[in-house]
Design a protein around this motif. Structure first.
Motif: not given
Length: 767
Positions: A60-64, A299-302, A410-414, A459-464
């Motif tokens: 969510v915040v970066g640094g994975v 967060t990708g889900q909320g 989130p860094s996982s945002t497509p 998954g990511d709400t916005a992307d979906r």
């Protein structure tokens, strides 16, 4: 003699163990080795569970990428230290490392935040975290995660390397449990941890019990694993929750939804329905969106609202930076209310509620304690009224704090979310943030349909929503618009509250649960936060009216208040001399944001509601929903349902085996039904059934007792004398020349008759 025989056998085999015996021993050894490895696999599963929470935070915040490297190095060091470091020393080293990490985090937050750290405040924050407050609300949470992750990882891996599996599982369980309490791990991670701990503890005990003990207890371990999986998924284990943490400042838990209660997190749900109950009444010169709260961290889900609250005091709320119109509102609760709705931007509060009111870092209001029915307060707001031209010329000179906080993704945002947004903005010809925001708003409104019946998100709400869904409600629209704008570096945030409600008088509005809503605010230098609403308005209005009318017909309580049952107030038609004139800033007077059309009408956009089938206000934030037709497709199982179903089935089967239920069930079927094969097999099977029946109804056959003697005893006890025919058929099949077809048929028929007479199924099964 025995030794000689063994020696002879050894000589005949060349002094070597027979091949089949050696292979059997090797197979048994391999199986036992696999069982001994299972505790380590259980610990690994539990460790992965809590690491998934750290991964989620840093996604969510970066640094994975730093977390992955950090975990690998920590695990290698733990294995190395396990070879020579004493366990007490390792525990002490972990404790020191944890203390250093907390101190380092303390100095990583801004000086202004450090000044708030007191013993009582830290205790209050810990209580809030342990009752559902997400760690994502913490300042500089990325540093917090990177600093704290090595401590539990080191200790769990160290203990596992020393084969102290139970203690290693305990460390992983405590760490995961913390994130379960904060609501930062989902059901999958919680289930994985529970299963891992049970496997580690269970199979560690089996290893100590030896091979035979392990096999004897395997059913028990299976039952416990299945029970942990199911219970972890369906049982609430804390008095608070992710939606109702015990917060500093005394906010009372409530059954209202997170929208109404101004929760610090909003989850995106699937299909929903609305409550038509009246929440509050507003007296105001004009309708507005009655804002409850805003959220900055996606967060990708909320959504999660970061930062702390502070007590309200006169002057603690600033005016917006640009031009604005003053608006006075008097809000009166008509049911328990855990929020303080007000038009943006509030500048002052008066009334008894103001004594305990709290102000968020986002300049939102929240009550110190729940408002009861008929509690009221007055809010003065300065509503921004910038023109389109002013917003186009606002530029992009964003304050650093605004740019860093409100462009986070989130860094996982497509990447395709960014790519689609660029296409939308480019095709619209937008060359400034305002026109880009309008383009995204219009794109979503034109290309997505409004519906309350949507599948649970994954998954990511916005992307979906952008690429895989054709319809949704306001949470989906608002979430997607914020994410799209943030990909372009435009500060935006997710906002919840209520639309204006039903107008019942010239300056009075009745607001229901079905008027709750989500929208977007975009930041413009020199003007502050400006509202955008991408949710289509028309599809909802008739549904809301139908919902309210249905509730009235069904006699639902608290559907009307302050004369709302008499219909919507109609504004008198102005005479030519009363025609509105442009305002001083060159624009038309502020338009009515939602002229209502019938009972229960509100602003023409979706609102929050309740998960379909749930109690209104019992879930996390959902959206404006009305009671619509039930989904014609019916219930569709999710992946989680499938996992729970499999776990439940496996657990029931293993439990049945452990309790002997499967053996009893098999015996009942075996006793009641005899398929026909050949005379000899039929005669033997008939005798075995009769023997089992005699053991249940009279006594078991004694050692050394011949079949004929046992059957004579049964006949003497009261069994039908035809038992002798069963014995004769059995003797002919086993010791004579074989049973004839007639003898076998008579034996089977006699046994069937005796089973029906002496073994009522339910009573015998229960015994």
């Amino acid at each position: 003699m025995s030794g000689g025989t063994d020696g002879l056998r050894s000589m005949r085999s060349g002094g070597r163990e027979p091949e089949y015996a050696r292979r059997g021993a090797e197979t048994e050894h391999d199986s036992w080795t696999s069982i001994r490895r299972l505790p380590a696999l259980g610990v690994a599963l539990a460790v992965v569970a809590f690491l998934s929470a750290f991964h989620h935070i840093l996604d969510v915040v970066g640094g994975v990428e730093f977390l992955v490297l950090e975990v690998l190095v920590t695990a290698l060091l733990a294995v190395w230290f396990a070879g020579f470091l004493r366990e007490r020393t390792a525990v002490a080293l972990t404790a020191v490392g944890l203390a250093i990490a907390l101190i380092a985090y303390f100095y990583s937050v801004p000086q202004s935040a450090r000044s708030l750290f007191t013993a009582s405040r830290v205790a209050s924050d810990v209580l809030a975290l342990l009752t559902g407050l997400s760690v994502l609300r913490l300042l500089n949470v990325g540093a917090w995660a990177l600093l704290l992750a090595p401590a539990p990882t080191f200790l769990a891996v160290y203990l596992a390397a020393r084969e102290r599996y139970v203690w290693a599982a305990g460390v992983a369980g405590l760490t995961t449990g913390f994130f379960v309490l904060t609501g930062d791990v989902g059901p999958a991670a919680a289930v994985a941890c529970a299963a891992g701990i049970t496997i580690a503890v269970g199979f560690a005990g089996l290893a100590a019990a030896g091979r035979r003990g392990a096999l004897a207890q395997l059913d028990t371990v299976t039952v416990i694993v299945a029970a942990m999986v199911v219970l972890t998924s369906v049982v609430t284990v804390v008095p608070g929750s992710a939606n109702n943490p015990v917060l500093p400042g005394g906010e009372s838990p409530s059954v209202e939804s997170s929208v109404v209660s101004n929760s610090d997190r909003v989850a995106v749900l699937g299909s929903i329905e609305l409550s038509p109950a009246v929440r509050f009444v507003v007296e105001s010169d004009r309708p507005e969106y009655w804002r409850v709260g805003s959220y900055d961290r996606y967060t990708g889900q909320g959504w999660v609202r970061t930062g702390d609250t502070s007590p309200y005091s006169e002057g603690s709320l600033d005016d917006p930076p640009g031009e604005s119109d003053s608006l006075r509102q008097e809000v009166t609760a008509r049911s328990t209310l855990d929020a303080m709705p007000a038009a943006w931007k509030p500048t002052s509060v008066s009334g008894a509620v103001s004594d305990t009111a709290q102000v968020t870092e986002h300049d939102g209001l929240r009550p110190g304690t729940s408002l009861l029915a008929n509690d009221s307060y007055v809010v003065e707001s300065e509503v921004p009224n910038a023109t389109d031209g002013q917003l186009r010329r606002a530029g992009t000179n964003y304050p650093d704090e605004v740019a860093s906080r409100y462009t986070q993704l989130p860094s996982s945002t497509p990447d395709r979310v960014d790519e689609r947004t660029r296409e939308v903005v480019s095709e619209s010809g937008a060359n400034n943030p305002y026109d880009a925001a309008v383009a995204v708003e219009e794109y979503l409104e034109a290309n997505k349909d409004y519906s309350l019946d949507v599948p649970p998100p994954s998954g990511d709400t916005a992307d979906r929503f952008l690429f895989e869904m054709d319809e949704g409600y306001c949470v989906y629209y608002a979430t997607t618009m914020v994410a799209m704008l943030r990909t372009q570096g435009i500060p935006a945030r997710f906002v919840t509250g209520y639309t204006s409600g039903q107008r019942v008088d010239e300056d009075e509005w009745v607001v229901r649960g079905l008027d709750s809503h989500a929208w977007v605010e975009v930041y413009f230098p020199g003007h502050g936060w400006i509202r955008f609403d991408p949710t289509p308005s028309d599809p909802r209005e008739s549904a809301e009216t139908e919902r309210v009318e249905a509730a009235r017909t069904e006699g639902d309580e608290n559907v009307d208040s302050d004369g709302s049952e008499n219909g919507t107030y109609e504004t008198p038609t102005p005479t030519p001399s009363e025609t509105p004139t442009p305002s001083e800033n060159g624009t038309a007077a502020t338009p009515d944001p939602g002229e209502v059309r019938g009972p229960g009408g509100g602003l023409g956009n979706a609102t929050f509601g309740t998960p379909r089938g749930g109690v209104p206000g019992s879930g996390a934030a959902t959206t404006n929903a009305t009671d619509t037709e039930e989904d014609e497709g019916g219930w569709a199982p999710t992946r989680r349902d499938g996992v729970l179903g499999v776990a439940l089935f496996v657990g029931l089967v293993a439990g049945a085996r452990r309790l002997g239920i499967t053996e009893r069930a098999y015996r009942v079927v075996w006793l009641l039904y005899q398929p026909r094969r050949d005379p000899d097999a039929d005669a033997v099977r008939a005798f075995r059934r009769l023997e089992y029946l005699g053991a249940v109804a009279y006594r078991p056959r004694r050692a050394g007792e011949t079949p004929r003697e046992y059957l004579d005893a049964l006949a003497a006890h009261g069994f039908d004398e035809r038992v002798g025919s069963v014995g004769r058929a059995y003797e002919h099949a086993r010791y004579g020349g074989g049973a004839s077809d007639g003898e076998a048929d008579d034996a089977v028929d006699t046994t069937d008759a005796l089973v029906r007479r002496y073994a009522p199924v339910l009573r015998r099964f229960a015994s």
